[in-house]
Design a protein around this motif. Structure first.
Motif, PDB file in Angstrom:
ATOM      1  N   ALA A 191       0.821  -1.215   0.000  1.00 33.80           N
ATOM      2  CA  ALA A 191       0.000   0.000   0.000  1.00 33.80           C
ATOM      3  C   ALA A 191       0.853   1.262   0.000  1.00 33.80           C
ATOM      4  O   ALA A 191       0.437   2.298  -0.535  1.00 33.80           O
ATOM      5  CB  ALA A 191      -0.934   0.000   1.214  1.00 33.80           C
TER       6      ALA A 191
ATOM      7  N   CYS B  45      -2.938   5.697  -1.828  1.00 32.32           N
ATOM      8  CA  CYS B  45      -2.740   4.246  -1.894  1.00 32.32           C
ATOM      9  C   CYS B  45      -3.585   3.624  -3.008  1.00 32.32           C
ATOM     10  O   CYS B  45      -4.758   3.978  -3.186  1.00 32.32           O
ATOM     11  CB  CYS B  45      -3.120   3.593  -0.567  1.00 32.32           C
ATOM     12  SG  CYS B  45      -2.185   4.188   0.844  1.00 32.32           S
TER      13      CYS B  45
ATOM     14  N   SER C 233      -4.844  -2.494  -3.517  1.00 30.15           N
ATOM     15  CA  SER C 233      -4.339  -2.966  -2.219  1.00 30.15           C
ATOM     16  C   SER C 233      -5.448  -3.691  -1.464  1.00 30.15           C
ATOM     17  O   SER C 233      -5.217  -4.726  -0.825  1.00 30.15           O
ATOM     18  CB  SER C 233      -3.841  -1.780  -1.372  1.00 30.15           C
ATOM     19  OG  SER C 233      -2.850  -1.046  -2.030  1.00 30.15           O
TER      20      SER C 233
END
Length: 309
Positions: free
Chosen positions: A103, A265, A269
């Motif tokens: 991430a 991010c 993820s």
């Protein structure tokens, strides 16, 4: 102000998609287990179509040098982020270290960054952004996938990567682009439409996870806050300092990849957190909070790159 509005609009769309998944679970339209099926659909079909579609474009020799330069800069910047993330992840819990590292390394460049790139640099900037996207996807489906899947046998890792739908799609896409192989519209259209499901499905998976989580608890988690700080502030700042120290020219190619490296991010993820049984709540929290905060950080980064430097 225009940059802030562009970022804010993307975040609003982001959250509308997240809430679709959230209310689908709350209204019992979908069961919590559906997120696993959505995840498999995304990784095996949607992402490969998105990758192939991104390479179906006309070759332009005039900007090819800039594309190659952007490719080199992209690799350098992502590797800088990788080193920082690996070092930072050593202080995090061992059970979730791999997904937290993931991430921090990989940004949501395609969804959050591309609108800013188009507003600032136009279509030429998007061509350079495609170079970043190529490096990004190669690293996600090599180092990133191997890291979060927990494969330790080198032969098994290579075999998994080579046979992964995403890497096959990258090879097919590069062949189509470099050799300018024409793709009939009858084939291109469904590939494009399926690939367009990438962001909606990723965000819906995030919403489905949130439906069964305690977000108020997640946003106070130190690991989540550390991931966000490293992704949005530390990695972009270090990249800028290194470029300044080495006196690297801030041309359009480098400006584009620097801005993309400052994005929140990556939404995938959350998908990998589901697929490989990591802490889904914390990863989803990092994706959402970093996206909200990027309303402030992305315009600042864009101002520094395009005005101060």
């Amino acid at each position: 102000m225009e940059l802030a509005l562009i970022s804010a609009r993307q975040v609003v769309v982001f959250f509308m998609l997240i809430m679709t998944g959230y209310f689908a679970i709350k209204a019992k339209v979908l069961t919590p287990e559906a997120r696993h099926h959505f995840s498999s659909l995304l990784v095996s079909i949607v992402v490969p179509c998105m990758l192939v579609n991104s390479y179906i474009a006309e070759f332009d020799a005039e900007v090819f040098h800039g594309i190659v330069l952007a490719f080199i800069h992209s690799f350098i910047l992502i590797m800088i982020g990788l080193v920082i993330a690996v070092l930072a992840a050593r202080r995090m819990g061992k059970d979730n270290r791999a997904i937290f590292e993931f991430a921090m390394i990989f940004s949501n460049a395609g969804y959050m960054g591309f609108p800013l790139i188009q507003a600032l640099f136009g279509n030429e900037g998007l061509l350079y952004a495609s170079s970043y996207n190529t490096v990004f996807n190669i690293l996600i489906w090599t180092y990133g996938y191997a890291r979060v899947s927990g494969q330790t046998d080198a032969k098994k890792v290579v075999n998994t990567i080579v046979r992964s739908p995403a890497m096959i799609a990258v090879v097919v896409g590069l062949v189509l682009y470099l050799f300018q192989i024409p793709v009939p519209e009858l084939i291109h259209q469904p590939i494009s439409q399926i690939g367009g499901l990438n962001t909606p499905i990723s965000m819906m998976i995030t919403g489905m996870i949130l439906a069964g989580s305690e977000l108020s608890k997640v946003i106070r988690d130190r690991a989540v806050l550390a991931i966000i700080g490293i992704r949005l502030i530390l990695i972009p700042a270090v990249c800028l300092l290194i470029y300044g120290f080495l006196h690297i020219s801030f041309g359009m190619a480098s400006e584009v990849v620097l801005l993309l490296e400052a994005c929140p991010c990556a939404a995938i993820s959350t998908v990998f957190a589901v697929q490989f049984h990591y802490d889904e709540e914390k990863v989803a929290g990092a994706v959402i909070l970093s996206t909200v905060l990027s309303i402030l950080t992305l315009p600042v980064m864009a101002y520094i790159i395009t005005t101060l430097l």
